[in-house]
Design an enzyme around this catalytic site. Structure first.
Site, PDB file in Angstrom:
ATOM      1  N   CYS A   1       9.421  18.538 -18.903  1.00 39.21           N
ATOM      2  CA  CYS A   1       8.051  18.614 -18.392  1.00 39.21           C
ATOM      3  C   CYS A   1       7.623  17.385 -17.618  1.00 39.21           C
ATOM      4  CB  CYS A   1       7.084  18.872 -19.539  1.00 39.21           C
ATOM      5  SG  CYS A   1       7.510  20.385 -20.389  1.00 39.21           S
TER       6      CYS A   1
ATOM      7  N   CYS B   1       4.312  14.278 -22.453  1.00 39.46           N
ATOM      8  CA  CYS B   1       5.466  14.414 -23.332  1.00 39.46           C
ATOM      9  C   CYS B   1       6.445  15.381 -22.683  1.00 39.46           C
ATOM     10  CB  CYS B   1       5.039  14.961 -24.692  1.00 39.46           C
ATOM     11  SG  CYS B   1       4.241  16.564 -24.565  1.00 39.46           S
TER      12      CYS B   1
END
Lengths: 437, 700
Positions: free
Chosen positions: A101, A421
């Protein structure tokens, strides 16, 4: 009243790297209007949109770095295919990066490095994710048989191979949705994380609702100016994100947990959803941008990548990254005017905020003397976040950086902080400084 | 003690039942890593009669019955050890929630102590799991992890462990478990949660089939046959469990509970139970380091020789995350050793006890090489090279030239005296013996051998490494064959004599297994390797003289000449083939035995005498080891014999056997054998002392 400006974060002997422009396609829920496209189509949209909005001479682009997570096997270097298709010069090299991500964060920081080191003056970075179609493979057994079939020379050999075909050969392989190292789904890990930090279902639903309400407000007020229209062949022009849907606490409370049943707290409504979308930014050296007549939006300053235990701390990247990046810049949390955190799950965001607010965590898990503190909510994700705007994995990073630059401008702030994250137990944070108006 | 716990428990329960506002209850332990570890064994040990023990059982039954029949639902929230009485408590509750923590283990291990689950376990388990699974759980005593328990229907709901948050993860996990269990308890009270578990099709079919009395009878019969085949009828507990289950299922709960309590009492008085409890407690004692904390922890280790033993040692070391160098002299040897470690770990992954990722991570601690690079940083070297003193001396010198001063040199030898190996060392205080048993990853025992020069810190360090590798450890004095090999050698030599006297390999095997040895002597020779057996018999024969005589070592040597080296060569006493399960006697060996035929003295050659000839030589040698101070105490002697050599567990080891059988009775038998064969059966002084005074016992 405006607060007095703090010091600039420029460093002697290091070129100032600026964000000149940032754009993105509308983020759509997977399986909706973009459903029949391919990943590089969306990427083309973002790249072309960037060229159009900046009127940047394409020959002046020195390099292109693009992120993607779930790879379309036909376009494994999607950066190159999309750039060619978007009308960039065929003389501009392009490569693709992947870091879950934070893939487009990685694309941007690669660009920052190229510019800061003087290798390049203008680099395009970005990322794309296309979840409406994912590569589903034949089983390993079937692939092995098909490859052997290729090599079989006689009809007899081929027939005998085909004779070995069993029903089990036909079971397809879906792309892994779980962490390879731990075999745990991310939502499952997020649920455990929320439980470890004692984040209630109610808190998570409230946070998710806040995200949608703020996103809706930003949409209505026309603040999401990074969006460029996208024309889907044979369909309408898409110009708005379609996943923003403020609900009510009551409706949200009706949902059953999605991963840990029946006592879990992570639901479809307090998680980010599968999204199609692409983003792109133009990163330049300040002097070149100014010389070419551009008004840069922001300086891209210090950044860090961190990684930790992929099992129990999968989504705690921001907690680890933020104190590090603040220390590098000599800033404290109180100096930051605008925070943009990636929202993978409401529970994950709240767990990070709780961890940052905890001395126990700082001392026992991070080897720090004391907590760094949590960002105040009045500066936090004020235009919505991944929960509401959507989260095309590799496109989110550019959306965060562009959004924090826009917010600094709108709110008159000086420092912005981006944090995210990523799968694999990794994380990232970057400091963004507003350019003088 | 557990009695106090029971009283406290009843008090709380009465309070709960007395308060009408309480609609449901949760049983949880705040002790980290432990729900209830089971009843205190000492409570049983102090009882003087079966009736006393039965009474204990009945008290437990009554308490749990009250919970089962409670007007409000009880939820057991299990984190950590939930064994024996603890599990019986949990299954008396109406609903069970368990954490998937690695420490959460459920089991009814009573059978391993020669007992049965005496607080309603034999009655509730069949209802909950169905007959076949219930028998499996109670007759094997095996440990069940939470997710398996969920699949079996032993628990209703499982909870994943948590990582760190804002406090100690274990503390938070217990809190979380409580939150979830309270949610369930409230749901049960409001009837939004039901106790009934959804049954799969297979379960429904099984239930239907087992509803037929004839089928159930067949199940009892089959289970009994299986138990008899495995235990040779030497262990009463499994049969008592079957009896108690059958009584409950066929004649109703009153009879079932009665039989359970009576059988529990009876079992507690059996020598088998005493023996097994002794082994359990001895094993606990042998999992402690009595030599203090070593000055420095062994963080990296090197193994010399990638053979069966070397690779096995490397496997159990990397398994615990210790960086390990595996050194061999040839690439072929190294590749074979590496494959052995990989296979050992991969088998675990196949059984899902670890993930493939964990397998890979574990394997990353292993470094295979042909040279001594990196040895300058290792904390311990364990050599597992060929059993030859000059080779051992050669590697010792090579190693000492490259290792740091603090590094310990351990020799994995089964018989060579450590002081002879250490004679080549510049630093004998750092030299120690670490005798592993094959296969290293399966055999629990590690025999550590110290010389009079070995320093205490070296011993402490070797014990610490062994404990980390998961071993049960005995520490013995130096001498030819140490303790274990020294007991094994005369037993094997006697076995050869018995074969020479015309008892066939199969008969010899059945006589030994019939006595309770898990592996028969003929099979043992094949497993150990005929060459190794010959080596040991000859070496120790030289060291100890005629006492170690009996069978003719030339039998083994002739077998080796013909290529009959045991299982590894495909032929030994038996012929081994990958396809056939049932092994055939090797006719070539039979011919050799004929050539070396001896006449069996009829007075001492009956089946029972053959058994006692083998056992008495074993036991006498063990007693000699204690007498000479090779063994520090009888507990280590028993543990070493059972865990390293397969001495019958139901007898508890040579010293426990002497206590229960009577040293005087054994001495009488030995005197008869002595008359026929001579000094190989001369009882040692210690045996004579104990025979003279029957009140003297090795175990208090």
């Amino acid at each position: 009243a405006l607060k007095p400006l703090g010091k600039t974060l420029s460093k002697p002997g290091v070129r100032n790297v600026v964000l000149v422009e940032g754009v993105r396609t509308p983020f759509l829920q997977a399986g909706t209007t973009y459903a029949d496209l391919m990943a590089h189509d969306l990427a083309r949209g973002a790249l072309q949109g960037l060229l159009n909005r900046t009127a940047f001479p394409k020959e002046a682009v020195d390099y292109i770095v693009y992120g993607t997570v779930i790879q379309e096997v036909k376009t494994s270097n999607v950066a190159r295919e999309a750039a060619l298709g978007a009308g960039f010069s065929d003389k501009t090299p392009a490569h693709t990066v992947t870091m879950a991500c934070i893939s487009s964060n990685q694309a941007m920081t690669t660009a920052v490095g190229l510019v800061a080191s003087g290798q390049c003056d203008a680099v395009v970075a970005g990322g794309v994710e296309f979840m409406s179609d994912v590569p589903i493979r034949h089983s390993r057994k079937m692939r092995k048989m098909m490859l052997s079939l290729n090599r079989a020379r006689t009809l007899g050999a081929r027939l005998s191979l085909l004779g070995s075909l069993r029903l089990s050969h036909l079971v397809p392989e879906l792309p892994a949705v779980s962490e390879f190292s731990t075999a745990e789904m991310m939502g499952h890990s997020a649920d455990r994380l929320a439980a470890a930090f004692g984040i209630s279902r109610l808190d998570q639903d409230e946070f998710a609702l806040r995200s949608h309400v703020l996103a809706k407000k930003a949409q209505d007020e026309g603040l999401l100016t990074d969006i460029v229209d996208f024309k889907v062949p044979g369909k309408d022009i898409v110009s708005k994100d379609n996943g923003i849907r403020p609900s009510t606490m009551e409706q949200m409370s009706k949902l059953k947990p999605a991963f840990i049943k029946p006592h879990g707290t992570v639901t479809a409504a307090n998680s980010s959803y599968l999204t199609d979308g692409a983003s792109a930014v133009l990163i330049m050296s300040e002097e070149k941008a100014l010389a070419m007549g551009y008004k840069p939006k922001a300086y891209l300053r210090d950044f860090v990548y961190v990684s930790q235990d992929p099992k129990d701390q999968l989504l705690l990247g921001p907690t680890y990254a933020i104190p590090k990046v603040l220390e590098r810049s000599g800033l404290t949390l109180a100096d930051i005017d605008a925070f943009e955190f990636h929202e993978a799950f409401a529970g994950q965001v709240l767990a990070n905020l709780t961890a940052m607010e905890s001395d126990w965590f700082a001392q026992n898990c991070m080897g720090r003397k004391a907590k760094v503190g949590a960002p105040p909510m009045e500066k936090f994700n004020l235009w919505g976040g991944s929960l509401s705007l959507g989260h095309p994995f590799a496109a989110t990073g550019c959306r965060l950086v562009t959004m924090v630059a826009h917010r600094l401008k709108k709110e008159g702030g000086q420092y912005g902080l981006v944090a995210a994250c990523a799968a694999g137990g990794q994380g990232h944070a970057m400091l963004v400084e507003a350019c003088p108006q | 003690g557990s009695e106090q716990l029971q009283d406290d428990m009843m008090e709380v329960l009465n309070e709960v039942w007395g308060n009408s506002a309480v609609k449901s209850a949760v049983i949880i332990s705040t002790k980290p890593g432990c729900f209830i570890a089971g009843a205190n064994i000492d409570m049983i040990k102090v009882c003087k009669s079966a009736e006393e023990v039965s009474k204990l059982s009945k008290e437990g039954q009554m308490m749990f019955e009250k919970i089962e029949k409670s007007p409000i639902p009880f939820v057991a929230a299990v984190n950590g050890t939930c064994m024996g009485g603890g599990l019986e408590f949990a299954i008396a509750c109406h609903y069970r929630v368990a954490t998937k923590s690695k420490k959460t283990v459920m089991a009814l291990p009573e059978v391993m102590l020669g007992l049965l689950p005496g607080a309603g376990g034999t009655q509730r388990m069949p209802k909950m799991l169905g007959l076949p699974t219930a028998f499996d759980v109670m007759l094997t005593g095996r440990s069940i992890r939470a997710d398996k328990a969920k699949k079996m229907g032993l628990v209703h709901h499982v909870i994943d462990p948590l990582g760190p948050g804002v406090k100690d993860p274990e503390e938070r996990l217990i809190e979380y478990l409580e939150e979830v269990a309270v949610g369930v308890a409230k749901g049960l009270a409001k009837k939004t949660v039901t106790v009934e578990k959804k049954k799969g099709l297979m379960q429904k079919v099984q239930d239907a089939v087992l509803g037929i009395p004839l089928v159930r009878n067949q199940v009892y019969k089959t289970v009994t046959q299986k138990v008899m085949k495995q235990t040779k009828g030497l262990y009463p507990a499994p049969l008592s469990i079957i009896e108690a289950v059958q009584a409950g299922v066929e004649k109703g709960p009153a009879e079932g509970y009665h039989v359970e309590a009576v059988n529990f009492g009876k079992l507690a008085m059996t020598p088998e139970s005493r023996a097994l409890i002794g082994l359990y407690q001895g094993q606990v004692a042998c999992k402690k380091n009595n030599f203090g904390k070593p000055e420095r922890e062994v963080k990296s280790l090197a193994v010399l020789g990638a053979g069966l033993m070397g690779a096995g040692i490397a496997q159990v070391t990397v398994d615990k995350g210790v960086a390990t160098i595996l050194k061999d002299t040839t690439t072929e040897g190294l590749a074979r050793g590496h494959d052995q470690v990989y296979k050992g770990l991969n088998d675990k992954a196949k059984k899902k006890s670890i993930t493939t990722f964990e397998r890979d991570m574990t394997l990353s601690f292993l470094k295979g090489q042909l040279d001594y690079s990196g040895f300058e940083k290792v904390d311990m070297v364990i050599e597992a090279v060929f059993e030859d003193l000059s080779i051992k001396h050669k590697v010792l010198k090579e190693v000492e030239a490259v290792i740091p001063p603090h590094c310990i040199f351990a020799s994995n030898t089964s018989a060579l005296p450590i002081r002879e190996i250490a004679a080549a060392s510049k630093r004998p205080e750092k030299v120690i013996g670490m005798h592993y048993f094959s296969p290293v990853d399966k055999m629990q025992l590690l025999e550590i051998i110290t010389t009079d020069k070995t320093s205490k810190d070296t011993t402490a360090s070797a014990v610490a490494v062994g404990l980390k590798q998961g071993k049960v450890i005995i520490v013995v004095g130096d001498g030819p064959g140490f303790y274990t090999t020294r007991c094994l050698a005369p037993t094997l030599v006697e076995g050869i004599r018995i074969l020479q006297e015309g008892v066939g390999p199969k008969k010899l095997d059945s006589l030994t297994t019939g006595f309770g040895f898990p592996v028969g002597v003929s099979t043992l020779i094949d497993e150990v390797g005929v060459d190794v057996a010959a080596h040991v018999a000859e070496d120790l024969g030289k060291a100890f003289g005629s006492r170690f005589g009996g069978g003719n070592v030339d039998v083994l040597k002739t077998m080796i000449q013909k290529g009959f080296k045991g299982r590894k060569s495909g032929k030994g006493c038996y012929v081994y083939s990958a396809k056939k399960k049932d092994k055939q006697v090797n006719s070539g060996t039979e011919e050799i035995l004929k050539a070396f035929k001896l006449t069996a003295p009829p007075a001492v050659s009956g089946d029972e005498d053959v058994q006692y000839r083998l056992v008495s030589r074993f036991v006498n040698e063990a007693a000699l080891c204690l007498q000479e101070g090779i063994l520090a105490d009888p507990v280590q002697g028993d543990i070493g014999a059972v865990f390293g050599l397969g001495f019958p567990p139901c007898l508890g080891g040579p010293f426990r056997f002497l206590d229960s059988f009577g040293a005087d009775k054994l001495v009488q038998k030995m005197k008869r054998y002595e008359d026929a064969y001579g000094n190989q059966f001369t009882p040692c002084q210690l045996l004579l002392d104990y025979a003279k005074d029957p009140s003297k016992k090795f175990h208090k």
